[in-house]
Structures are given as C-alpha cells and as structure tokens.
Write a protein that holds these residues in place. Structure first.
Motif, PDB file in Angstrom:
ATOM      1  N   LEU A 140     -20.398  16.406 -28.935  1.00  0.00           N
ATOM      2  CA  LEU A 140     -21.558  16.743 -28.102  1.00  0.00           C
ATOM      3  C   LEU A 140     -21.224  16.636 -26.613  1.00  0.00           C
ATOM      4  CD1 LEU A 140     -24.582  17.373 -28.867  1.00  0.00           C
ATOM      5  CD2 LEU A 140     -25.074  15.046 -28.104  1.00  0.00           C
ATOM      6  N   THR A 141     -21.725  17.609 -25.817  1.00  0.00           N
ATOM      7  CA  THR A 141     -21.513  17.594 -24.370  1.00  0.00           C
ATOM      8  C   THR A 141     -22.858  17.716 -23.653  1.00  0.00           C
ATOM      9  OG1 THR A 141     -21.371  19.998 -23.956  1.00  0.00           O
ATOM     10  CG2 THR A 141     -19.383  18.898 -24.788  1.00  0.00           C
ATOM     11  N   ALA A 142     -22.818  17.567 -22.321  1.00  0.00           N
ATOM     12  CA  ALA A 142     -24.034  17.644 -21.513  1.00  0.00           C
ATOM     13  C   ALA A 142     -24.623  19.054 -21.494  1.00  0.00           C
ATOM     14  CB  ALA A 142     -23.738  17.183 -20.093  1.00  0.00           C
ATOM     15  N   ARG A 143     -23.871  20.054 -21.929  1.00  0.00           N
ATOM     16  CA  ARG A 143     -24.400  21.426 -21.967  1.00  0.00           C
ATOM     17  C   ARG A 143     -25.250  21.690 -23.203  1.00  0.00           C
ATOM     18  NH1 ARG A 143     -19.290  25.285 -21.323  1.00  0.00           N
ATOM     19  NH2 ARG A 143     -18.643  23.916 -23.023  1.00  0.00           N
ATOM     20  N   ASP A 144     -25.155  20.800 -24.184  1.00  0.00           N
ATOM     21  CA  ASP A 144     -25.830  21.007 -25.468  1.00  0.00           C
ATOM     22  C   ASP A 144     -27.284  20.523 -25.444  1.00  0.00           C
ATOM     23  OD1 ASP A 144     -23.450  22.010 -26.566  1.00  0.00           O
ATOM     24  OD2 ASP A 144     -22.751  19.991 -27.064  1.00  0.00           O
ATOM     25  N   THR A 145     -28.032  20.961 -26.432  1.00  0.00           N
ATOM     26  CA  THR A 145     -29.413  20.506 -26.639  1.00  0.00           C
ATOM     27  C   THR A 145     -29.538  19.936 -28.039  1.00  0.00           C
ATOM     28  OG1 THR A 145     -30.321  22.230 -25.192  1.00  0.00           O
ATOM     29  CG2 THR A 145     -31.839  21.195 -26.744  1.00  0.00           C
ATOM     30  N   ALA A 165     -28.089  11.551 -27.882  1.00  0.00           N
ATOM     31  CA  ALA A 165     -27.841  12.789 -27.140  1.00  0.00           C
ATOM     32  C   ALA A 165     -28.202  12.621 -25.665  1.00  0.00           C
ATOM     33  CB  ALA A 165     -28.654  13.924 -27.746  1.00  0.00           C
ATOM     34  N   ARG A 166     -29.306  11.949 -25.419  1.00  0.00           N
ATOM     35  CA  ARG A 166     -29.736  11.748 -24.027  1.00  0.00           C
ATOM     36  C   ARG A 166     -28.722  10.875 -23.283  1.00  0.00           C
ATOM     37  NH1 ARG A 166     -36.074  10.765 -22.327  1.00  0.00           N
ATOM     38  NH2 ARG A 166     -35.830  11.419 -20.161  1.00  0.00           N
ATOM     39  N   ALA A 167     -28.177   9.888 -23.967  1.00  0.00           N
ATOM     40  CA  ALA A 167     -27.163   9.030 -23.362  1.00  0.00           C
ATOM     41  C   ALA A 167     -25.893   9.815 -23.033  1.00  0.00           C
ATOM     42  CB  ALA A 167     -26.832   7.870 -24.295  1.00  0.00           C
ATOM     43  N   CYS A 168     -25.665  10.903 -23.782  1.00  0.00           N
ATOM     44  CA  CYS A 168     -24.494  11.767 -23.538  1.00  0.00           C
ATOM     45  C   CYS A 168     -24.772  12.800 -22.453  1.00  0.00           C
ATOM     46  CB  CYS A 168     -24.095  12.482 -24.824  1.00  0.00           C
ATOM     47  SG  CYS A 168     -23.471  11.394 -26.132  1.00  0.00           S
ATOM     48  N   GLY A 169     -26.002  12.827 -21.940  1.00  0.00           N
ATOM     49  CA  GLY A 169     -26.356  13.799 -20.906  1.00  0.00           C
ATOM     50  C   GLY A 169     -26.853  15.119 -21.433  1.00  0.00           C
ATOM     51  N   ALA A 170     -26.987  15.240 -22.771  1.00  0.00           N
ATOM     52  CA  ALA A 170     -27.487  16.485 -23.362  1.00  0.00           C
ATOM     53  C   ALA A 170     -29.000  16.590 -23.146  1.00  0.00           C
ATOM     54  CB  ALA A 170     -27.170  16.527 -24.853  1.00  0.00           C
TER      55      ALA A 170
END
Length: 311
Positions: A140-145, A165-170
C-alpha cells in the motif's frame, strides 16, 4: 490487535446498533402467507435508495477524492468481512471486464482470504492485525485508497484496515450502516447509510447489504466516469473477451459514431478491437496509431482526444 471483548460486552454493544434492533411487530412473520412476507420485504427494500440519497454529498466527495488519487496511478482497495467483504470483492472483480482496468487497480480484500467468499472463516473479522497484513501484502502507498465496508461500522477487520491505511498516508473511506460508527470516525470520508432494523433481526445481508451494493456501484462507476473510462453513457473501455462483449463493442461504436457495419469493422481492425480507439478513428478522421497517440496524450479521455484531433 485481535478483539478480546467479553461476550456480554459485545452483546450490549450490538443491542445499541440499529442494524441489530429487534422489531416486535414482525415477530409473527413466519406465520404469514408467502406473498404477504414478500410484500413486506419488498417494502423494506424500497426504503434503501432514500437512505442512500440522504448521503449523496458525502458519497460524491469521496468519489472525487478517489478519482484524484487513481488519476495519479493509485489503486482502489475494498476491505470487509462477511457480506461486506463479498460485496467489495464482487465490485472489484467486475471492473476489469466493464472498464478494462488492470486487476490490480481495484482490489477486494475479505477477512480470511478468498476462501471466505464461500465459507465463513471463524475469527477473521475480529482481527485488526490481519487487515494490516493483507494491506501490507499489497504494498500500500499514499496514492491508494482503502474503503472499509461494515454494516455495523465496528467490525475490527474493516476498522483496522482504515486505520492502517490512514497511517500509511492512503486515502480512506468508511462505509457503514449505523450512525456515529467507529469506522466512519476512523476514515477521511465517512459514509453512513442508516437503513434501520432488518426484517430478520441482525441479518445485514438484507437492507444493509443492498445499501452497500448501491454505494459501491457508485464509487467504482462514477470514479471510472471521472477517469474517462466512458464516453457519455457508453462503456468505451469494455474489454471484448467473449462473443457477447464483441457484439457489444460493435454496438457501442455504432451508437457513438452512427457508422455502418463495414466502417465499424475496419475501425476495429485498425485498432486491434479497442473500442475507444475505433471511435476516435471514425469521429476524428485519424488512423489507428494516431488514435492511440492522441488517447495517450489525453490520459484516455476520448472527448479530449477528439478535441485534439479536430484542433
């Protein structure tokens, strides 16, 4: 962390949820004629679109945010358990044939893995750690939802997926069927479709499941419209993978262009069966390679490519 709530605590929590509420007026439903039960059930189902309508601004805001991320190469990931997870997997699996997306672009995660599509996997929905592991496996990356889906809005797997996911910036979306849910609170975009108590107490595959299906339809379909996967209301990125879809491809080109059968066949032949490219060769008066180049320069948006061909 795996949930360790005491059964009594969990029972008390469930009793506060509208999706779990008991309806005494339906206590004798099993003694009614079949047609009467069907009428009651149909009347219940008819209330769902209004519940969705009440949350359209939140749904639209989430879709715009998702489309923005996907336009930069991000992925759309659904995460849920049980019915909610199955609905996410269903929506994800229908995107490649409908919009010619890569299977990795829209992904459905269900607690317990693919086997949970048909068989209940005990305890999987109670694990936040499992959700984090499943998302990490995707890189997972910050570009994902990540869209967490849960009728109750408290399922640890769905909440854990959104939190991780939020912690990953997604970007995160929480789709629930109860007000003031932990899932919506954990997400950037909370969508709470409050459908009320079910016909069968706690059977959230009914109204709650229908509400989730309607919202997931909107999320994926309108996101793909925003990404240029359609031309008007035509599926111009449909993948012609069988006889029905090949016939549909010809029909879509015909509807978009008004061209005759021979011209359509030539256009599809010149573009390796790519519907969007074939339409551009006919309406834009360009050859196959030029159509491919114009569409690439237009990020796949046919209207933009047509403007460039005309300009």
């Amino acid at each position: 962390m795996t949930s360790s709530s005491h059964p009594r605590d969990l029972r008390a929590e469930l009793e506060t949820l509208t999706t779990e509420a008991f309806r005494p007026e339906l206590a004798d439903i099993d003694q009614l004629p079949t047609l009467e039960i069907a009428k009651i059930m149909n009347g219940e189902d008819a209330t769902v679109p209004a519940a969705v309508a009440a949350r359209l601004p939140q749904i639209a805001a989430a879709i715009d945010a998702v489309a923005q991320r996907m336009g930069r190469g991000g992925r759309l990931v659904y995460a849920g358990a049980g019915t909610a997870g199955r609905l996410g997997v269903l929506d994800a699996s229908e995107c490649p044939p409908t919009f010619d997306t890569d299977p990795s672009q829209v992904v459905g995660l269900i607690a317990g893995g693919p086997g949970a599509m048909v068989t209940s996997v005990e305890g999987a929905e109670d694990s936040r750690e499992l959700a984090a592991e499943d998302l990490d496996a995707l890189g997972l990356t910050a570009r994902d939802t990540v869209v967490g889906v849960s009728a109750s809005g408290r399922t640890p797997y769905a909440v854990g997926a959104v939190e991780h996911a939020r912690a990953c910036g997604a970007l995160t979306v929480g789709l629930s069927c109860n007000a003031d849910s932990p899932l919506a609170a954990a997400a950037d975009h909370g969508i709470e479709i409050v459908v009320g108590p079910e016909l069968l107490t706690g059977s959230t595959r009914l109204k709650a499941g229908t509400a989730q299906k309607l919202v997931l339809n909107m999320l994926s379909t309108i996101t793909m419209i925003r990404l240029g996967k359609t031309y008007g209301n035509l599926m111009v990125d449909v993948r012609a993978s069988n006889d029905k879809l090949r016939a549909r491809s010809r029909r879509i080109v015909a509807l978009a262009t008004g061209a005759g059968d021979e011209e359509i066949e030539r256009a599809l032949e010149a573009t390796d069966g790519e519907v969007k490219n074939a339409i551009l060769t006919i309406l834009g008066g360009v050859d196959g390679p030029s159509a491919a180049r114009l569409l690439a320069e237009s990020d796949g948006h046919l209207r933009t490519a047509l403007e460039k061909a005309a300009g």
